[in-house]
Design an enzyme around this catalytic site. Sequence first.
Site, PDB file in Angstrom:
ATOM      1  N   LYS A 180       1.008  -1.226  -0.106  1.00 44.98           N
ATOM      2  CA  LYS A 180       0.001  -0.106   0.023  1.00 44.98           C
ATOM      3  C   LYS A 180       1.023   1.085  -0.006  1.00 44.98           C
ATOM      4  O   LYS A 180       1.419   1.856   0.998  1.00 44.98           O
ATOM      5  CB  LYS A 180      -0.851   0.004   1.377  1.00 44.98           C
ATOM      6  CG  LYS A 180      -1.893   1.032   1.028  1.00 44.98           C
ATOM      7  CD  LYS A 180      -1.587   2.112   2.174  1.00 44.98           C
ATOM      8  CE  LYS A 180      -2.564   3.343   2.173  1.00 44.98           C
ATOM      9  NZ  LYS A 180      -1.959   4.462   1.265  1.00 44.98           N
ATOM     10  N   GLU A 255      10.104   1.330  10.031  1.00 44.67           N
ATOM     11  CA  GLU A 255      11.091   2.354   9.807  1.00 44.67           C
ATOM     12  C   GLU A 255      10.487   3.449  10.074  1.00 44.67           C
ATOM     13  O   GLU A 255       9.615   4.070   9.179  1.00 44.67           O
ATOM     14  CB  GLU A 255      11.571   2.310   8.275  1.00 44.67           C
ATOM     15  CG  GLU A 255      12.286   0.931   7.992  1.00 44.67           C
ATOM     16  CD  GLU A 255      13.697   1.079   8.685  1.00 44.67           C
ATOM     17  OE1 GLU A 255      14.185   2.120   9.107  1.00 44.67           O
ATOM     18  OE2 GLU A 255      14.535   0.224   8.645  1.00 44.67           O
ATOM     19  N   CYS A 289      13.716  11.009   6.315  1.00 41.45           N
ATOM     20  CA  CYS A 289      13.857  10.676   7.840  1.00 41.45           C
ATOM     21  C   CYS A 289      15.384  10.820   8.586  1.00 41.45           C
ATOM     22  O   CYS A 289      15.153  10.797   9.559  1.00 41.45           O
ATOM     23  CB  CYS A 289      13.474   8.993   7.767  1.00 41.45           C
ATOM     24  SG  CYS A 289      14.346   7.752   6.618  1.00 41.45           S
ATOM     25  N   GLU A 386      10.613  16.527  14.830  1.00 41.73           N
ATOM     26  CA  GLU A 386      10.987  16.422  13.288  1.00 41.73           C
ATOM     27  C   GLU A 386      10.439  17.556  12.531  1.00 41.73           C
ATOM     28  O   GLU A 386       8.900  17.726  12.591  1.00 41.73           O
ATOM     29  CB  GLU A 386      10.589  14.940  12.922  1.00 41.73           C
ATOM     30  CG  GLU A 386      10.995  14.555  11.490  1.00 41.73           C
ATOM     31  CD  GLU A 386      10.511  13.226  10.853  1.00 41.73           C
ATOM     32  OE1 GLU A 386       9.470  12.752  11.457  1.00 41.73           O
ATOM     33  OE2 GLU A 386      11.292  12.620  10.089  1.00 41.73           O
TER      34      GLU A 386
HETATM   35  P1  NAP Z   1       2.802   8.619   7.499  1.00 46.87           P
HETATM   36  O1  NAP Z   1       1.694   9.587   7.442  1.00 46.87           O
HETATM   37  O2  NAP Z   1       2.974   7.682   8.513  1.00 46.87           O
HETATM   38  O3  NAP Z   1       2.433   7.631   6.094  1.00 46.87           O
HETATM   39  C1  NAP Z   1       3.209   6.603   5.643  1.00 46.87           C
HETATM   40  C2  NAP Z   1       2.330   5.719   5.204  1.00 46.87           C
HETATM   41  O4  NAP Z   1       1.052   4.959   6.149  1.00 46.87           O
HETATM   42  C3  NAP Z   1       1.358   6.140   4.101  1.00 46.87           C
HETATM   43  O5  NAP Z   1       1.093   5.038   2.853  1.00 46.87           O
HETATM   44  C4  NAP Z   1      -0.141   6.349   4.602  1.00 46.87           C
HETATM   45  O6  NAP Z   1      -1.075   6.122   3.823  1.00 46.87           O
HETATM   46  C5  NAP Z   1      -0.027   5.178   5.504  1.00 46.87           C
HETATM   47  N1  NAP Z   1      -1.131   5.456   6.786  1.00 46.87           N
HETATM   48  C6  NAP Z   1      -1.582   6.660   7.297  1.00 46.87           C
HETATM   49  N2  NAP Z   1      -2.138   6.378   8.258  1.00 46.87           N
HETATM   50  C7  NAP Z   1      -2.607   5.139   8.342  1.00 46.87           C
HETATM   51  C8  NAP Z   1      -3.117   4.179   9.280  1.00 46.87           C
HETATM   52  N3  NAP Z   1      -3.915   4.651  10.044  1.00 46.87           N
HETATM   53  N4  NAP Z   1      -3.087   2.753   8.914  1.00 46.87           N
HETATM   54  C9  NAP Z   1      -2.229   2.326   7.919  1.00 46.87           C
HETATM   55  N5  NAP Z   1      -1.516   3.160   7.145  1.00 46.87           N
HETATM   56  C10 NAP Z   1      -1.575   4.503   7.264  1.00 46.87           C
HETATM   57  O7  NAP Z   1       4.209   9.173   6.867  1.00 46.87           O
HETATM   58  P2  NAP Z   1       4.304  10.260   5.859  1.00 46.87           P
HETATM   59  O8  NAP Z   1       4.281  11.537   6.058  1.00 46.87           O
HETATM   60  O9  NAP Z   1       4.029   9.676   4.427  1.00 46.87           O
HETATM   61  O10 NAP Z   1       6.113   9.752   5.804  1.00 46.87           O
HETATM   62  C11 NAP Z   1       6.856  10.902   6.483  1.00 46.87           C
HETATM   63  C12 NAP Z   1       7.149  10.086   7.821  1.00 46.87           C
HETATM   64  O11 NAP Z   1       7.850   8.683   7.175  1.00 46.87           O
HETATM   65  C13 NAP Z   1       8.371  10.738   8.586  1.00 46.87           C
HETATM   66  O12 NAP Z   1       8.111  10.724   9.967  1.00 46.87           O
HETATM   67  C14 NAP Z   1       9.570  10.229   8.098  1.00 46.87           C
HETATM   68  O13 NAP Z   1      10.726  10.271   9.127  1.00 46.87           O
HETATM   69  C15 NAP Z   1       9.210   8.923   8.145  1.00 46.87           C
HETATM   70  N6  NAP Z   1      10.222   8.020   7.312  1.00 46.87           N
HETATM   71  C16 NAP Z   1      11.094   6.868   7.671  1.00 46.87           C
HETATM   72  C17 NAP Z   1      11.835   6.103   7.106  1.00 46.87           C
HETATM   73  C18 NAP Z   1      12.995   5.222   7.676  1.00 46.87           C
HETATM   74  O14 NAP Z   1      13.341   4.356   7.066  1.00 46.87           O
HETATM   75  N7  NAP Z   1      12.902   5.342   8.976  1.00 46.87           N
HETATM   76  C19 NAP Z   1      11.966   6.421   5.514  1.00 46.87           C
HETATM   77  C20 NAP Z   1      11.236   7.343   5.252  1.00 46.87           C
HETATM   78  C21 NAP Z   1      10.050   8.166   5.797  1.00 46.87           C
HETATM   79  P3  NAP Z   1      -1.707   7.756   3.120  1.00 46.87           P
HETATM   80  O15 NAP Z   1      -0.552   8.337   2.223  1.00 46.87           O
HETATM   81  O16 NAP Z   1      -2.878   7.045   2.243  1.00 46.87           O
HETATM   82  O17 NAP Z   1      -2.212   8.665   4.166  1.00 46.87           O
END
Ligand code: NAP
Length: 483
Positions: A180, A255, A289, A386
Amino acid sequence: MELKNKSLFKQECFIGGKWVKSLNNDTIQVDNPATLKSIGNVPKCGKAETKNAIEAANDAFLNWKNKTAKERSIILKQWQDLIIKNVDDLAHIMTVEQGKPLAESKGEILMGASYIEFYAEEVKRVYGDIIPDPLPDRRIVVIKQPVGVVGAITPWNFPSTMITRKCAPALGVGCPVVIKPASQTPFSALALAVLAEEAGFPPGVFNVLTGSASEIGKELTENPIVKKISFTGSTEVGKILLKQSASTVKKVSMELGGHAPFIVFEDADIDEAVSGAIMSKFRNSGQTCICANRLFVHEKVYEEFLEKFVKKVAEIKVGNGLEESTNSGPLIDQYSLEKVKDHVQDAVKTGAKIAIGGDIHKLGGNFYQPTVLSNVTNKAKITYEETFGPVAPIYKFSSDTEVINLANDTPYGLASYFYARDIGKIWKVAEALEYGIVSVNTGLPTKAEIPFGGVKESGLGREGSRYGLDDYLEIKYISMAGI
Ligand code: NAP
C-alpha cells in the site's frame, strides 16, 4: 506525463496479476506538488479489495516459496534490469508526483534498483546451521523459511526505494507482497508493478493497492493470513500499526521518524562538514527521515561554519523539479508547509535569528525558502520535533559530554552525523550516540549494503544488507534423533 513508455502510467491497482479498479469505482485524485494541478486518479480501495489481494498473495505463496532461490533471483534481476532501462520515465513520474528534482529522482530509482540487485544475489546465501548436540544419537538442524504473505506500507518521500528495499528481500526469500503506497505518490508504485509483471513474477506474488490508509492498514494488520507487516512512515502511524498487529501476533518491521543530530567538532574539516550538512539537510527539500534536524557546532568553529554554510545555502535553486537548474523542489503539501512555517516562527519567538530564508518562497504554493537559523534555544519546538522541511537550526556547544547529551536528548534514534578527525574521539562519540546509524565525516550514509534502521521510537528491525533478510524469515529447529 511525457513518457517514452506510456504503459508505465497506470491508474488501476494490481491485484492477483490483474489491473483492477476499486469495487465501487471510487478514486483518489493525485496532485503535482509543484503546480498543484491534478496528475490523475487511482482507485480508492478498502477492506474488501485488501482481503482479495491478501488471498491472491496466499494462493501464490506455495508455488513461489517452492521455487529455488536461483529461480527467484533471476526474476528479481529481470525486474532490476527493466527498472534501469526505464529510469528516465520512472524519474519523470516521481518528480511529477513527489516534487524532487529530476536528478534526485533518477538517483532514487537507481538506488531502489540496487536493493533488488543486492538481494537477487544475497538470497542465494540463506544458510541454516548444524549445531553439535550434547547427545550422541542426535543432531540439531536449523533451517530458515519464508514467513508468508507480507503487508508493506510505504511513505511519499521515497516512493520507489521504500518499496524495493522491502520487497526485494521479501520476494527473494519466497514471500508474496501486498503493497500500500502513500496516496500522494501512488504512480511510482504502480509503475514498479507494471515492470514486476513484465519481469515475470507469477500472478499474486506482487500486489499493489491504493486507497483508504486506515481500512487497508487495519485489514493488513488484523488478517491472520498476513504474517508480517513492514512499515515506513511516521512514528505516530507506526504505533497504530503495532497495536493492530498485536491482535494476530505478527512479525513487524518499523522504519519510523527521525530527528538527526549533526555535530561539527572543533577539529573537523569545515568545508567537508558544510558539504555534508547541505546534502543531509536539503536533499529532498529536507523531507528525509535521516535529515539533519539539529546542527551542533563547536564554539571555536561556529562562526566559520555558519558563514560558509549560509553561503552554500544561498546557492540552492528552488523550483519545479522538472526544470534542469532546480536543486530543491516544493514541499509535498500545504500541511507540511504550515509545519515548517510554525517551526521557524516558534524558533524566532524563542530567541533564534534567521541567517538566511525564513519565509515562504516567492514561487508560492508549496515552496519554502531554504532556511538557516542561528542561536536556536532549547525552548524551540524544532529542538524536539521532526521538521521535515528545508530548515537548519544551529546550536553552539563547548564540550563533548554536553553535545552527546544534547544529541541523545530525544525519543528518536535513527540517523546521527558528526565531523571530527581525532580517532579516539571518533570511536568514543560513535559508541555514545544512541542511534541506529552513525555517519562519520559523510552526509549520505545510505546504500543497499548497510543495515538501515533506528532505535528508540525510530523503529524496529533493519532494511538493507544481509540483516535485511532476517525480517522475512522464520527460524526452524529440526531435532534429529535415533541416528
Ligand atoms: P505517514 O503519514 O505515517 O504515512 C506513511 C504511510 O502510512 C502512507 O502510505 C499512509 O497512507 C499510511 N498510513 C497513514 N495512516 C495510516 C493508518 N492509520 N493505517 C495504515 N496506514 C496508514 O508518513 P508520511 O508523512 O508519508 O512520511 C513521513 C514520515 O515517514 C516521517 O516521519 C519520516 O521520518 C518517516 N520515514 C521514515 C523512514 C525510515 O526508513 N525510518 C524512511 C522514510 C520516511 P496515506 O498516504 O494514504 O495517508
